[in-house]
Design a protein around this motif. Structure first.
Motif, PDB file in Angstrom:
ATOM      1  N   SER A   8      40.123 -58.190 104.268  1.00  0.00           N
ATOM      2  CA  SER A   8      39.046 -57.857 103.346  1.00  0.00           C
ATOM      3  C   SER A   8      38.735 -59.045 102.458  1.00  0.00           C
ATOM      4  O   SER A   8      39.635 -59.815 102.096  1.00  0.00           O
ATOM      5  CB  SER A   8      39.442 -56.669 102.469  1.00  0.00           C
ATOM      6  OG  SER A   8      39.712 -55.527 103.239  1.00  0.00           O
ATOM      7  N   VAL A  25      36.567 -59.632  98.867  1.00  0.00           N
ATOM      8  CA  VAL A  25      35.755 -59.145  97.762  1.00  0.00           C
ATOM      9  C   VAL A  25      35.123 -60.346  97.077  1.00  0.00           C
ATOM     10  O   VAL A  25      35.822 -61.297  96.705  1.00  0.00           O
ATOM     11  CB  VAL A  25      36.588 -58.328  96.773  1.00  0.00           C
ATOM     12  CG1 VAL A  25      35.723 -57.864  95.609  1.00  0.00           C
ATOM     13  CG2 VAL A  25      37.227 -57.135  97.472  1.00  0.00           C
ATOM     14  N   SER A  47      32.594 -61.930  94.051  1.00  0.00           N
ATOM     15  CA  SER A  47      31.981 -61.715  92.743  1.00  0.00           C
ATOM     16  C   SER A  47      31.343 -63.012  92.283  1.00  0.00           C
ATOM     17  O   SER A  47      31.625 -64.089  92.804  1.00  0.00           O
ATOM     18  CB  SER A  47      33.014 -61.226  91.729  1.00  0.00           C
ATOM     19  OG  SER A  47      34.047 -62.166  91.586  1.00  0.00           O
ATOM     20  N   ASP A  70      29.769 -54.808 103.622  1.00  0.00           N
ATOM     21  CA  ASP A  70      29.372 -53.651 102.830  1.00  0.00           C
ATOM     22  C   ASP A  70      28.697 -54.188 101.575  1.00  0.00           C
ATOM     23  O   ASP A  70      29.371 -54.533 100.594  1.00  0.00           O
ATOM     24  CB  ASP A  70      30.585 -52.790 102.493  1.00  0.00           C
ATOM     25  CG  ASP A  70      30.221 -51.510 101.774  1.00  0.00           C
ATOM     26  OD1 ASP A  70      31.051 -50.596 101.716  1.00  0.00           O
ATOM     27  OD2 ASP A  70      29.094 -51.427 101.247  1.00  0.00           O
ATOM     28  N   ASN A  71      27.395 -54.256 101.599  1.00  0.00           N
ATOM     29  CA  ASN A  71      26.668 -54.832 100.473  1.00  0.00           C
ATOM     30  C   ASN A  71      26.860 -54.015  99.188  1.00  0.00           C
ATOM     31  O   ASN A  71      26.791 -54.554  98.082  1.00  0.00           O
ATOM     32  CB  ASN A  71      25.186 -54.953 100.796  1.00  0.00           C
ATOM     33  CG  ASN A  71      24.895 -56.042 101.808  1.00  0.00           C
ATOM     34  OD1 ASN A  71      25.735 -56.918 102.066  1.00  0.00           O
ATOM     35  ND2 ASN A  71      23.711 -55.995 102.406  1.00  0.00           N
ATOM     36  N   ALA A  72      27.101 -52.729  99.340  1.00  0.00           N
ATOM     37  CA  ALA A  72      27.296 -51.883  98.160  1.00  0.00           C
ATOM     38  C   ALA A  72      28.595 -52.223  97.428  1.00  0.00           C
ATOM     39  O   ALA A  72      28.733 -51.962  96.234  1.00  0.00           O
ATOM     40  CB  ALA A  72      27.289 -50.423  98.563  1.00  0.00           C
ATOM     41  N   ARG A  73      29.528 -52.787  98.164  1.00  0.00           N
ATOM     42  CA  ARG A  73      30.831 -53.138  97.582  1.00  0.00           C
ATOM     43  C   ARG A  73      31.018 -54.637  97.400  1.00  0.00           C
ATOM     44  O   ARG A  73      32.117 -55.079  97.053  1.00  0.00           O
ATOM     45  CB  ARG A  73      31.951 -52.594  98.464  1.00  0.00           C
ATOM     46  CG  ARG A  73      31.966 -51.078  98.577  1.00  0.00           C
ATOM     47  CD  ARG A  73      33.093 -50.610  99.489  1.00  0.00           C
ATOM     48  NE  ARG A  73      33.087 -49.164  99.664  1.00  0.00           N
ATOM     49  CZ  ARG A  73      33.724 -48.314  98.870  1.00  0.00           C
ATOM     50  NH1 ARG A  73      34.446 -48.775  97.860  1.00  0.00           N
ATOM     51  NH2 ARG A  73      33.658 -47.015  99.100  1.00  0.00           N
ATOM     52  N   ASP A  74      29.965 -55.412  97.679  1.00  0.00           N
ATOM     53  CA  ASP A  74      30.068 -56.874  97.608  1.00  0.00           C
ATOM     54  C   ASP A  74      31.297 -57.359  98.391  1.00  0.00           C
ATOM     55  O   ASP A  74      32.070 -58.205  97.916  1.00  0.00           O
ATOM     56  CB  ASP A  74      30.169 -57.342  96.150  1.00  0.00           C
ATOM     57  CG  ASP A  74      28.861 -57.191  95.397  1.00  0.00           C
ATOM     58  OD1 ASP A  74      28.854 -57.417  94.178  1.00  0.00           O
ATOM     59  OD2 ASP A  74      27.847 -56.835  96.027  1.00  0.00           O
ATOM     60  N   SER A  75      31.449 -56.827  99.560  1.00  0.00           N
ATOM     61  CA  SER A  75      32.642 -57.111 100.358  1.00  0.00           C
ATOM     62  C   SER A  75      32.284 -57.284 101.821  1.00  0.00           C
ATOM     63  O   SER A  75      31.274 -56.763 102.303  1.00  0.00           O
ATOM     64  CB  SER A  75      33.649 -55.970 100.236  1.00  0.00           C
ATOM     65  OG  SER A  75      34.078 -55.792  98.904  1.00  0.00           O
TER      66      SER A  75
END
Length: 114
Positions: free
Chosen positions: A21, A23, A25, A72-77
């Motif tokens: 994964s 993530v 930011s 997953d664009n909603a999770r910035d991941s």
């Protein structure tokens, strides 16, 4: 500043699977293309898989058919699903933009051992 946090690595046996994964930011995740890279001891860092901002994927020949990258664009991941791992997959795996930019994250170690 962009921050990249990789996770999911570990010690596995040949033939096992792992999901890595990343993530992200500090940037507008959804507009960029992203990729997974890896670096084995004594070797240069190499591109493993990439995914465009539209979801178009591409894979290195060495992992094609065994690896899936998704985001997953909603999770910035975004993620790297690895399967049928072999010893040559042992490396530190990094996530970054495609093409990459500084800074790099710490990476996550994948070790495939019998």
């Amino acid at each position: 500043q962009v921050q990249l946090v990789e996770s999911g690595g570990g010690l596995v046996h040949p033939g096992d699977s792992l999901r890595l994964s990343c993530v992200v930011s500090g940037t507008i995740f959804r507009i960029f293309d992203w990729a997974w890279y890896r670096q084995a001891p004594g070797k240069k860092r190499e591109l493993v898989a990439s995914i465009s901002n539209r979801g178009v994927t591409d894979y290195a020949d060495s992992v094609k058919g065994r690896v899936t990258i998704f985001r997953d664009n909603a999770r910035d991941s975004f993620y790297l699903q690895l399967s049928k791992l072999n010893h040559e997959d042992s490396a530190i795996y990094y996530c970054n933009k495609d093409p990459p930019d500084r800074p790099w994250g710490q990476g996550t170690q994948v070790t495939v051992s019998s």
